[in-house]
Scaffold this active site. Sequence first.
Site, PDB file in Angstrom:
ATOM      1  N   HIS A 172      14.378   5.455 -20.151  1.00 49.64           N
ATOM      2  CA  HIS A 172      15.821   5.237 -20.286  1.00 49.64           C
ATOM      3  C   HIS A 172      16.538   6.360 -19.534  1.00 49.64           C
ATOM      4  CE1 HIS A 172      19.631   3.940 -21.528  1.00 49.64           C
ATOM      5  NE2 HIS A 172      19.410   3.674 -22.801  1.00 49.64           N
ATOM      6  N   HIS A 175      23.192   5.294 -18.833  1.00 44.92           N
ATOM      7  CA  HIS A 175      24.225   5.307 -19.871  1.00 44.92           C
ATOM      8  C   HIS A 175      24.543   6.685 -20.442  1.00 44.92           C
ATOM      9  CE1 HIS A 175      22.586   0.979 -20.602  1.00 44.92           C
ATOM     10  NE2 HIS A 175      23.159   1.117 -19.414  1.00 44.92           N
ATOM     11  N   TYR A 177      22.437   9.215 -21.213  1.00 49.38           N
ATOM     12  CA  TYR A 177      21.435   9.879 -22.038  1.00 49.38           C
ATOM     13  C   TYR A 177      20.719  10.954 -21.212  1.00 49.38           C
ATOM     14  CZ  TYR A 177      22.623   6.324 -25.412  1.00 49.38           C
ATOM     15  OH  TYR A 177      23.323   5.530 -26.282  1.00 49.38           O
TER      16      TYR A 177
END
Length: 371
Positions: A172, A175, A177
Amino acid sequence: MSTRAAQLLSRPFELGSAKLPNRIVMAPMTRQFSPGGIPGDDVAVYYARRAAAGTGLIITEGTTVDHPSAGFSDDIPRFHGEEQLAGWARVVEAVHANGGKIMSQLWHVGIQRPAGAPPVPGAPSVGPSGLGLDGTPAGQAMTLADIDDVVRAFADAAQAAERIGFDGVELHGAHGYLIDQFLWERTNKRTDAHGGDPSARTKFAADIVRAIRERVAPDFPVVLRFSQWKGHYYDARLAENPGELEAVLTPLADAGVDAFHASVRRYWTPEFPESGSELNLAGWTKKLTGKPVITVGSVGLNKIFEPDSLRGAEAAAESIERLLDRLEQDEFDLVAVGRALLADPQWVEKVLADRATELTPFSKAVIERLH
């Protein structure tokens, strides 16, 4: 639509050792139904139901790596610990038994972690420079030892994923992070080897990819999800033009990323309209890297994704003809479906069989439980 949709979406695709039965992917969506970070039988049924209805590849909700600051809820599944990994092994078994493939999404939330949040309330929130997404001081800047610990945690998780039968992993890196915080100029002001120009800021992500590649089989797929937008900062940009995007993606591809998952809120939006091209972010990613790419962004729904969408904003089913146009032109290789697949586990089956009138609309009711 059924003939065209079936012809385009039902084509198999090989991603390393993962032989996918079709081009449809379940997008990763945080659910928080795993008390103690342990995915239970209900989680296994939730994913298996979608595999049974034809979803070719499932990417799990974000699962936190083994670092005290990685998560912000005791109900978000973890990807470390004996009970947690045993739970995930049961999920994998259930998905495979129903004909699907599954990858775990590995996650560290970084500076977005609220102070005092579980599962380790005393852990500090950390990021590359101790800056929040708004650019103001927040949490702690990571030391080189901190960075090494997190790189190791991602590699440990990927090795565990392969050991318990997952078909690959997704990092991930979107966004806002942690991985994305290193990529983004606003949150990465470091003056060491992990900061600098767009290419230099890829070092943290590239080091994670290289560490994983050393610990898993050469053909075990490693996918990187990335985005321009961050949290509620919809206008944030990693790259203002194709050249800057290439500077970000090339080091990551060279490090061993097998495929990119280009996260946008509207898959039909041209990423660099000033270039004269209609390509979306996934299209540009494929053009610049030559790697397989997953597109995503409000597929099959009439309202665009907002971060609060998973809290209940209603959306009706919508035609995917524009998506098929782009897929037919090989703009991207795979299509991730999010809210539409939460609302209707049989979304793939219905769309391919021209049963779109039977699709369940997205609403708050479908997210209040695992379905």
